[in-house]
Scaffold this motif. Structure first.
Motif, mmCIF file in Angstrom:
data_model
loop_
_atom_site.group_PDB
_atom_site.id
_atom_site.type_symbol
_atom_site.label_atom_id
_atom_site.label_comp_id
_atom_site.label_asym_id
_atom_site.label_seq_id
_atom_site.Cartn_x
_atom_site.Cartn_y
_atom_site.Cartn_z
ATOM 1 N N PRO A 100 0.827 -1.216 0.000
ATOM 2 C CA PRO A 100 0.000 0.000 0.000
ATOM 3 C C PRO A 100 0.859 1.264 0.000
ATOM 4 O O PRO A 100 1.857 1.354 0.722
ATOM 5 N N GLU A 101 0.484 2.234 -0.800
ATOM 6 C CA GLU A 101 1.180 3.516 -0.799
ATOM 7 C C GLU A 101 1.052 4.173 0.574
ATOM 8 O O GLU A 101 0.000 4.136 1.193
ATOM 9 N N GLY A 102 2.146 4.759 1.023
ATOM 10 C CA GLY A 102 2.150 5.386 2.335
ATOM 11 C C GLY A 102 2.345 4.428 3.482
ATOM 12 O O GLY A 102 2.278 4.822 4.652
ATOM 13 N N SER A 103 2.606 3.162 3.155
ATOM 14 C CA SER A 103 2.859 2.179 4.212
ATOM 15 C C SER A 103 4.344 2.117 4.527
ATOM 16 O O SER A 103 5.176 2.724 3.848
ATOM 17 N N LEU A 104 4.691 1.365 5.554
ATOM 18 C CA LEU A 104 6.084 1.182 5.957
ATOM 19 C C LEU A 104 6.925 0.666 4.803
ATOM 20 O O LEU A 104 8.115 0.995 4.708
ATOM 21 N N LEU A 105 6.329 -0.121 3.894
ATOM 22 C CA LEU A 105 7.068 -0.772 2.811
ATOM 23 C C LEU A 105 6.876 -0.097 1.462
ATOM 24 O O LEU A 105 7.357 -0.606 0.441
ATOM 25 N N ASN A 106 6.188 1.030 1.446
ATOM 26 C CA ASN A 106 6.050 1.820 0.215
ATOM 27 C C ASN A 106 5.849 3.273 0.649
ATOM 28 O O ASN A 106 4.823 3.896 0.362
ATOM 29 N N ALA A 107 6.852 3.782 1.347
ATOM 30 C CA ALA A 107 6.729 5.086 1.996
ATOM 31 C C ALA A 107 6.732 6.212 0.979
ATOM 32 O O ALA A 107 7.263 6.084 -0.130
ATOM 33 N N SER A 108 6.149 7.336 1.373
ATOM 34 C CA SER A 108 6.079 8.513 0.516
ATOM 35 C C SER A 108 7.080 9.557 0.988
ATOM 36 O O SER A 108 7.349 9.700 2.186
ATOM 37 N N ARG A 109 7.635 10.288 0.030
ATOM 38 C CA ARG A 109 8.538 11.381 0.320
ATOM 39 C C ARG A 109 7.864 12.390 1.245
ATOM 40 O O ARG A 109 6.700 12.675 1.074
ATOM 41 N N PRO A 110 8.550 12.967 2.239
ATOM 42 C CA PRO A 110 9.979 12.844 2.551
ATOM 43 C C PRO A 110 10.251 11.940 3.753
ATOM 44 O O PRO A 110 11.002 12.295 4.658
ATOM 45 N N ALA A 111 9.652 10.764 3.771
ATOM 46 C CA ALA A 111 9.839 9.854 4.899
ATOM 47 C C ALA A 111 11.317 9.554 5.124
ATOM 48 O O ALA A 111 12.099 9.448 4.184
ATOM 49 N N ALA A 112 11.688 9.411 6.387
ATOM 50 C CA ALA A 112 13.046 9.002 6.738
ATOM 51 C C ALA A 112 13.212 7.523 6.415
ATOM 52 O O ALA A 112 12.356 6.706 6.763
ATOM 53 N N VAL A 113 14.321 7.167 5.752
ATOM 54 C CA VAL A 113 14.490 5.797 5.249
ATOM 55 C C VAL A 113 15.860 5.193 5.550
ATOM 56 O O VAL A 113 16.167 4.099 5.067
ATOM 57 N N ALA A 114 16.690 5.875 6.342
ATOM 58 C CA ALA A 114 18.072 5.404 6.527
ATOM 59 C C ALA A 114 18.133 3.954 6.988
ATOM 60 O O ALA A 114 18.974 3.176 6.525
ATOM 61 N N ALA A 115 17.256 3.574 7.921
ATOM 62 C CA ALA A 115 17.292 2.208 8.449
ATOM 63 C C ALA A 115 16.356 1.264 7.715
ATOM 64 O O ALA A 115 16.419 0.055 7.933
ATOM 65 N N GLY A 116 15.481 1.789 6.864
ATOM 66 C CA GLY A 116 14.620 0.893 6.104
ATOM 67 C C GLY A 116 15.428 -0.031 5.219
ATOM 68 O O GLY A 116 15.148 -1.232 5.104
ATOM 69 N N ASN A 117 16.454 0.508 4.601
ATOM 70 C CA ASN A 117 17.321 -0.252 3.717
ATOM 71 C C ASN A 117 18.063 -1.363 4.453
ATOM 72 O O ASN A 117 18.294 -2.442 3.896
ATOM 73 N N VAL A 118 18.441 -1.123 5.684
ATOM 74 C CA VAL A 118 19.305 -2.066 6.397
ATOM 75 C C VAL A 118 18.560 -2.928 7.411
ATOM 76 O O VAL A 118 18.935 -4.081 7.642
ATOM 77 N N GLU A 119 17.512 -2.396 8.024
ATOM 78 C CA GLU A 119 16.802 -3.149 9.060
ATOM 79 C C GLU A 119 15.468 -3.698 8.580
ATOM 80 O O GLU A 119 15.184 -4.881 8.716
#
Length: 515
Positions: free
Chosen positions: A313-332
């Motif tokens: 889903p758009e706007g979810s944890l796994l399909n976030a919308s700008r300008p969500a913080a994502v530094a740890a999404g890639n790694v964790e």
């Protein structure tokens, strides 16, 4: 048309070009993160941005590039001698430290292919040394590099490069690493041009099409082993570092015919902290987990992933919308995507799927912004989950990362740090017929003031066992004698000792039942 032997040779040749690009990048890089930890990936793409080949580098880099490269190359004008640099997570990137450099290959006036590499820069600016802050917005995480030419017609844009490196804490290292990325692409272009010249452009296009068809056939033959039906699983993130805990990730995998749908409906909405994922990162986790079901000879190409349908889903944890913080999404969060996909597959293929591995890259970022600035970042291994045919390995990187550790000699010679302990965390693996692997313990003594950021998971929720196997032990972070939360941003002083005890892996089967 290539016969089977010729197609196998072609697959090996394009793979070897990616591997040679990686060697060039590592040998030319300045920073330990790229030179020693090998935190980078290299790949080849066709003229439309479809994946042709990749080296066995970092799964989260490669899967995300495979998912997003078509959009990247379609939005730009290309000419011989060009190279484009970008790190925007919402335009095909992962997080800001991962900088991608893409170069086209022309034969005459015809665009025939692209080479690309993605490397993690230990400092890309931002509010904290190591560029992995406990952020609330993308704007806090470092310099944003939208897709743009860093080389135009063979001429380096030195002004643009200077603007980017000036945002870092060590411009000299940053410039050296960017130069290494450019040189890796030049090596890839040289080798790929020689291959296409030898085989001819028409044969190149035919070979790529055949490779994609072959990959799709192998993928479908593996995916049809999954019973038809719907298989669901749920796991959660410990927290986002800003007070939101037990954040659910839900998946439903459905197989109908030869195609597979992976749907993350029911997953939490994007959060304030930096564990959000752009969709490309979610795709990388899904592609990786399903690739593990396929035969070893399955080529890493666009055709291999063509039977897979992804929804989040758009706007979810796994399909976030700008300008969500994502530094740890890639790694964790990417590691938890793998866990839930494997958990769902275990409902369908209970004898083939292993227990959960340690489930965190155990990110440690540190540095100082004063008169003599420095920044350092590394990930730490943990316990691998056990499967039916063997126990989990100990103190290894698992799933979405594939980096080395930083040698202690390099760490201590480059930074005001002393490694006090580096050892197995005995007994942290889950108990069962096949025990999970043990985590590790790494202790750093600070010899100068520094700022530390920790982005870690599986500190509250243990890596699960499977087929009644025991769970792995959760991880523990300590500063001196104080237990720290999984995600933390903090100043430290000379003499302070930071200790990271990483989680163990889950076990397979109970000892008593022998199952």
């Amino acid at each position: 048309m290539l016969d089977p032997v010729e197609l196998s040779l072609f697959a090996s040749r394009v793979d070897s070009i990616c591997g040679e690009m990686g060697v060039q990048l590592a040998q030319a890089a300045f920073s330990p993160n790229i030179r020693d930890r090998l935190d980078f990936s290299c790949a080849l793409f066709d003229a439309d941005g479809g994946l042709c080949a990749q080296a066995a580098h970092i799964p989260v880099h490669l899967g995300s590039m495979a998912y997003a490269m078509a959009d990247i190359v379609a939005g730009l004008e290309w000419a011989p001698g060009d190279m484009v640099m970008l790190n925007d997570p919402f335009l095909g990137g992962t997080h800001l430290p991962d900088v991608t450099v893409v170069a086209p290959l022309f034969v005459g006036d015809a665009l025939v292919a692209f080479v690309a590499n993605r490397a993690h820069h230990a400092d890309i600016g931002g509010e904290a040394p190591g560029s992995m802050p406990l952020s609330r917005s993308l704007l806090e995480e470092g310099i944003l590099i939208p897709p743009g030419h860093i080389v135009r017609g063979g001429v380096l844009n030195r002004l643009r490069l200077a603007e980017i490196t000036a945002a870092t804490r060590n411009p000299r290292d940053a410039e050296g690493d960017f130069a290494a990325q450019i040189s890796a692409n030049r090596r890839g272009l040289e080798r790929l041009a020689a291959l296409i010249e030898a085989m001819g452009v028409n044969t190149w296009h035919q070979a790529v099409a055949q490779l994609n068809d072959y990959g799709a056939r192998l993928a479908r033959s593996a995916l049809v082993a999954i019973p038809e039906g719907r298989f669901e699983f749920e796991d959660c993130m410990d927290d986002d570092g800003l007070g939101h805990a037990d954040i659910p990730i839900r998946v439903a995998i459905e197989r109908h015919g030869e195609d597979l749908a992976v749907d993350f409906a029911g997953t939490a909405s994007q959060v304030q902290g930096n564990i959000n994922c752009p969709l490309s990162v979610t795709a990388a986790g899904v592609f990786y987990a399903l690739r593990c079901l396929m035969p070893p000879q399955t080529p890493a190409c666009a055709g291999t992933f063509s039977p897979i349908r992804l929804r989040a889903p758009e706007g979810s944890l796994l399909n976030a919308s700008r300008p969500a913080a994502v530094a740890a999404g890639n790694v964790e969060t990417s590691t938890r995507v793998v866990d839930v996909v494997l958990g769902a597959l275990a409902r369908a293929l209970p004898e083939r799927i292993p227990a959960a591995s340690h489930g965190s890259m155990n990110n440690v970022a540190m540095g100082y912004g004063g008169k003599h600035p420095w920044g350092y970042y590394e990930t730490l291994g943990g316990g691998m989950g056990a499967g039916r045919n063997g126990g989990g390995l100990s103190a290894v990187q698992t799933h979405m990362t594939n980096t080395r550790n930083t040698p202690i000699e390099v760490l201590e010679s480059r930074y005001p740090l002393r490694v006090r302990r580096y050892a197995l965390r005995r007994g942290s693996g889950g108990q069962g017929t096949r025990p999970g692997g043990d985590g590790l313990i790494r202790s750093y003594e600070f010899l100068a003031p520094a700022h530390v950021t920790l982005l870690t998971e599986r500190r509250r929720h243990a890596p699960w066992g499977i087929n009644s196997g025991g769970d792995g032990a959760p991880g523990i972070n300590r500063l001196n004698d104080e237990i720290l939360p999984g995600k933390l941003s903090r100043e430290v002083q000379p003499g302070d000792v930071l200790t990271i005890e990483t989680p163990g892996g889950g076990a397979f089967g109970t000892v008593a039942s022998g199952k």
